[in-house]
Structures are given as C-alpha cells and as structure tokens.
Motif scaffolding. Structure first.
Motif, PDB file in Angstrom:
ATOM      1  N   CYS A   1      -1.089   4.272   1.783  1.00 31.52           N
ATOM      2  CA  CYS A   1      -0.726   5.532   1.117  1.00 31.52           C
ATOM      3  C   CYS A   1       0.119   6.403   2.048  1.00 31.52           C
ATOM      4  O   CYS A   1       1.147   6.956   1.640  1.00 31.52           O
ATOM      5  CB  CYS A   1      -2.003   6.258   0.689  1.00 31.52           C
ATOM      6  SG  CYS A   1      -1.706   7.897  -0.014  1.00 31.52           S
TER       7      CYS A   1
ATOM      8  N   ILE B   1      -2.066  14.589  -2.632  1.00 32.42           N
ATOM      9  CA  ILE B   1      -1.941  13.126  -2.572  1.00 32.42           C
ATOM     10  C   ILE B   1      -3.332  12.490  -2.575  1.00 32.42           C
ATOM     11  O   ILE B   1      -4.190  12.870  -1.776  1.00 32.42           O
ATOM     12  CB  ILE B   1      -1.173  12.699  -1.302  1.00 32.42           C
ATOM     13  CG1 ILE B   1       0.255  13.256  -1.340  1.00 32.42           C
ATOM     14  CG2 ILE B   1      -1.170  11.181  -1.151  1.00 32.42           C
ATOM     15  CD1 ILE B   1       1.020  13.088  -0.041  1.00 32.42           C
TER      16      ILE B   1
ATOM     17  N   PRO C   1      -5.023   8.677  -2.318  1.00 27.33           N
ATOM     18  CA  PRO C   1      -4.841   7.220  -2.205  1.00 27.33           C
ATOM     19  C   PRO C   1      -5.593   6.498  -3.319  1.00 27.33           C
ATOM     20  O   PRO C   1      -6.666   6.952  -3.739  1.00 27.33           O
ATOM     21  CB  PRO C   1      -5.463   6.880  -0.842  1.00 27.33           C
ATOM     22  CG  PRO C   1      -5.544   8.166  -0.102  1.00 27.33           C
ATOM     23  CD  PRO C   1      -5.725   9.233  -1.147  1.00 27.33           C
TER      24      PRO C   1
ATOM     25  N   LYS D   1       1.659  -2.867  -0.486  1.00 25.25           N
ATOM     26  CA  LYS D   1       0.393  -2.575  -1.178  1.00 25.25           C
ATOM     27  C   LYS D   1      -0.648  -3.657  -0.932  1.00 25.25           C
ATOM     28  O   LYS D   1      -1.745  -3.613  -1.484  1.00 25.25           O
ATOM     29  CB  LYS D   1       0.641  -2.447  -2.692  1.00 25.25           C
ATOM     30  CG  LYS D   1       1.580  -1.301  -3.075  1.00 25.25           C
ATOM     31  CD  LYS D   1       1.618  -1.104  -4.592  1.00 25.25           C
ATOM     32  CE  LYS D   1       2.558   0.056  -4.938  1.00 25.25           C
ATOM     33  NZ  LYS D   1       2.437   0.422  -6.373  1.00 25.25           N
TER      34      LYS D   1
ATOM     35  N   THR E   1      -6.092   0.971   2.657  1.00 24.77           N
ATOM     36  CA  THR E   1      -5.570   1.683   1.482  1.00 24.77           C
ATOM     37  C   THR E   1      -5.018   3.044   1.903  1.00 24.77           C
ATOM     38  O   THR E   1      -3.934   3.457   1.463  1.00 24.77           O
ATOM     39  CB  THR E   1      -6.681   1.842   0.419  1.00 24.77           C
ATOM     40  OG1 THR E   1      -7.183   0.548   0.085  1.00 24.77           O
ATOM     41  CG2 THR E   1      -6.156   2.524  -0.830  1.00 24.77           C
TER      42      THR E   1
ATOM     43  N   HIS F   1       4.175   7.529   1.583  1.00 17.08           N
ATOM     44  CA  HIS F   1       4.635   8.919   1.525  1.00 17.08           C
ATOM     45  C   HIS F   1       5.362   9.341   2.794  1.00 17.08           C
ATOM     46  O   HIS F   1       5.682  10.522   2.952  1.00 17.08           O
ATOM     47  CB  HIS F   1       3.449   9.859   1.252  1.00 17.08           C
ATOM     48  CG  HIS F   1       2.965   9.805  -0.163  1.00 17.08           C
ATOM     49  ND1 HIS F   1       1.979   8.920  -0.577  1.00 17.08           N
ATOM     50  CD2 HIS F   1       3.341  10.478  -1.270  1.00 17.08           C
ATOM     51  CE1 HIS F   1       1.767   9.085  -1.866  1.00 17.08           C
ATOM     52  NE2 HIS F   1       2.583  10.013  -2.326  1.00 17.08           N
TER      53      HIS F   1
ATOM     54  N   MET G   1     -11.067   8.579  -2.809  1.00 18.11           N
ATOM     55  CA  MET G   1      -9.875   7.883  -3.290  1.00 18.11           C
ATOM     56  C   MET G   1     -10.059   7.471  -4.750  1.00 18.11           C
ATOM     57  O   MET G   1     -11.178   7.416  -5.254  1.00 18.11           O
ATOM     58  CB  MET G   1      -9.612   6.644  -2.430  1.00 18.11           C
ATOM     59  CG  MET G   1      -9.536   6.968  -0.947  1.00 18.11           C
ATOM     60  SD  MET G   1      -8.686   5.727   0.029  1.00 18.11           S
ATOM     61  CE  MET G   1      -9.982   4.602   0.315  1.00 18.11           C
TER      62      MET G   1
ATOM     63  N   HIS H   1      -1.811   2.492  -4.340  1.00 21.41           N
ATOM     64  CA  HIS H   1      -1.317   2.239  -2.979  1.00 21.41           C
ATOM     65  C   HIS H   1      -1.806   0.915  -2.427  1.00 21.41           C
ATOM     66  O   HIS H   1      -1.216   0.364  -1.508  1.00 21.41           O
ATOM     67  CB  HIS H   1      -1.734   3.374  -2.058  1.00 21.41           C
ATOM     68  CG  HIS H   1      -1.256   4.712  -2.530  1.00 21.41           C
ATOM     69  ND1 HIS H   1      -2.054   5.572  -3.238  1.00 21.41           N
ATOM     70  CD2 HIS H   1      -0.046   5.299  -2.448  1.00 21.41           C
ATOM     71  CE1 HIS H   1      -1.357   6.651  -3.558  1.00 21.41           C
ATOM     72  NE2 HIS H   1      -0.131   6.510  -3.097  1.00 21.41           N
TER      73      HIS H   1
END
Ligand SMILES: Nc1nc(=O)c2c([nH]1)NC[C@@H]1CN(c3ccc(C(=O)N[C@@H](CCC(=O)O)C(=O)O)cc3)C=[N+]21
Length: 295
Positions: free
Chosen positions: A281, A31, A33, A117, A277, A285, A62, A92
C-alpha cells in the motif's frame, strides 16, 4: 541444558501492533490498505486459516475481502477474478490460497497477479528480485523466520545456516534471505546424503520439509537456533495434534533456542502477510515504507 523458546505468537502480536500503528497513520490521510484472499474449493484447514487472516487483517485496521470460488472453477474464471483484483485500486494485496485444485494451473495464476500486489512473493518477478538482492515482496513465512532470527542473534553474518527443504514457498526464498544476511547457506532435502551430519554443522537450522518430527535432537549442534516451519496434523493417542518437522522433546534438550509448533512460525506468517500488505500500500501511494517490517 534446555533451549529458550522463541515465542512466535508473542512476536506476531508485536509485529501486528507495528502494522496497526502505521495503518492508523495512513488512515489520517484517508488511505486504508486492503487485502483480497481467493480460496478455490473447500478445504477445512484452509478455511480456518483464511478466516484467521480475515480477522487479523481487520483488527489491524485494514480492509479484507474473501472470494470463495467453487472447487470446479475454471482457469478462465480464476484468471478473470485475479484481473479484476489487479485493476481495483482499493486492493493492495492479493493472495490466492495454495494448493489449488489439480485441474488449475497455479503457476499461470500466480504469475497473472500484479507483482506489486503479490503479497505472497511467489510471482516470478519477485522471486528474481529477491534472488538478485533487489527490493521485492518477500514470502511471508521466510520473512517471519528471518525476523525471529535477527531478533535473537542480531548480526547473522558468517553463521552456518542449513535449510532442510527446497520448496518455492519456503526453502528456496529462506536460503536467499539467509544469503542476503551473509550466512553460509546449505540447502538440504530428502535426497541429501548423511542429512544428520549436514544438520549438525548448522548454527541456524530451518526445517521446512513437511515430515512430522523428522529431525531429532542428536542432529542438532548444541546451542543452535532451530526454526521449525513444519505444521503437521497427526493423530496420536486417539486425538489429532499439530507437530513440527523437528522432534521437539529431544531437540529442546540440545538447541540454544527453538520455535514451538503451534505458536512459532505460523502466527508470524500471518503477521508478515499483514506487513506485506501495508508495504504494498505504501509503495502504491509513493509513501515511505514501514521500518522493521521489510528486509
Ligand atoms: N498463497 C498461500 N499463502 C500462504 O501463506 C499459505 C497458503 N497459500 N496456503 C496454506 C498455507 C498454510 N499457512 C499457514 C499460516 C499460518 C498458520 C498458523 O498460524 N498456524 C498456527 C496453528 C493454527 C492451528 O491451530 O491450526 C500455529 O502454527 O501456531 C498455519 C498455516 C499459510 N499458507
């Protein structure tokens, strides 16, 4: 007595370190961000700021995307850009740089951003969540100010906090955060009667009016903690320099602690943008949120 300096620049390095460490753990799960910044038109100061954000976002591990749209961009085109970013699962956080050119409706644009977001915390949903003490995206500048206040003072409950300035981006959300910390909060502004006397009651003084050196040392309670949000570009002795809303040279003689300009609130604002941010993120998730980076 000389006030202690609250080193926002050093603090921001620490915050970005925490963000980077958390981002590295997410990377192990595949993952990353991502922050998208939209800039409409060409403003030299905005471009510097957007470039710094991009650099620091990538340094924290990121993804960073910049969308530069021409100054004559239509409302429809900007709304379409926001809609595309809302629909992109790799994004995100979305930040639309303010102020927008005058022909654009900035409230409509901000309220079109997916609230989850909205890393600026400017969407009406986030404003309402913050005002009712619910989990929100918190505006970056007030969040950074609160981190520095907690770091210096610990528990803020019962303290007299005076916020000078009532903007939607700093003054109002700052007041909400301080209320959430159980401060006794006064929001003062250009129409306040006897502003000097109001400021002198403050254990915590947050200046966010955008008027260079408006608050002199003799408006400050001895030992108070002073957070100077102002970033005013002035020309003096034939050169341009940045000064705050507080007259630093006289204030530093009276305050207990004070943030400098530059090197105070500004760097913390960007660090909190990265923190928001990352938080967005994690929420997207369903993962645990970073500790110490949210309210
Ligand atoms: N949607 C939106 N969100 C914002 O957060 C936003 C925005 N629009 N529009 C513009 C303002 C401005 N802003 C700054 C952040 C950091 C510094 C900063 O780091 N300043 C350095 C000095 C930089 C220099 O030397 O020019 C400092 O204070 O030390 C400055 C300015 C965020 N803004």
């Amino acid at each position: 007595m000389t006030a202690e300096l609250i080193d926002g620049k050093a603090f921001s390095v620490r915050v970005r370190g925490l963000v980077g460490a958390h981002v590295a753990r997410l990377a192990a799960q595949g993952i990353v961000p991502g922050l998208a910044v939209v800039l409409v038109g060409e403003d030299p100061a905005s471009e510097v700021y957007v470039r710094n954000k991009g650099i620091q976002t990538r340094e924290a591990g990121m993804n960073s995307w910049e969308y530069k749209l021409p100054a004559d961009t239509s409302q429809e085109a900007l709304m379409a850009q926001v809609a595309a970013l809302n629909a992109d699962p790799a994004v995100h956080g979305i930040l639309v740089q303010l102020p927008l050119p005058k022909h654009l409706d900035s409230e409509a644009v901000i309220n079109a951003i997916d609230p989850s977001k909205d890393v600026d915390g400017f969407h009406i949903l986030n404003v309402g969540l913050l005002g009712t003490g619910q989990k929100a995206m918190v505006p970056c500048t007030p969040l950074g100010c609160l981190m520095m206040l907690r770091d210096r003072l610990g528990d803020l409950s019962g303290l007299n906090a005076v916020v000078v300035g009532r903007s939607n981006i700093v003054g109002k959300p700052m007041a909400q955060l301080l209320l959430g910390e159980s401060c006794t909060v006064t929001v003062a502004h250009s129409r306040t009667r006897d502003l000097a006397e109001v400021c002198r009651r403050a254990d915590i003084l947050v200046a966010a009016v955008g008027r260079p050196r408006m608050i002199p040392g003799d408006w400050i309670k001895p030992g108070a903690t002073v957070i100077d949000v102002g970033i005013n570009r002035i020309s003096e002795d034939g050169r341009t320099r940045l000064v705050g809303d507080v007259d630093f040279d006289s204030a530093v003689q009276v305050a207990g602690a004070i943030t400098p300009v530059p090197g105070g609130v500004g760097p913390m604002t960007i660090a909190c943008l990265l923190a928001n941010t990352l938080t967005a993120c994690c929420r997207a998730h369903g993962l645990p949120e970073p500790e110490g980076l949210t309210v």
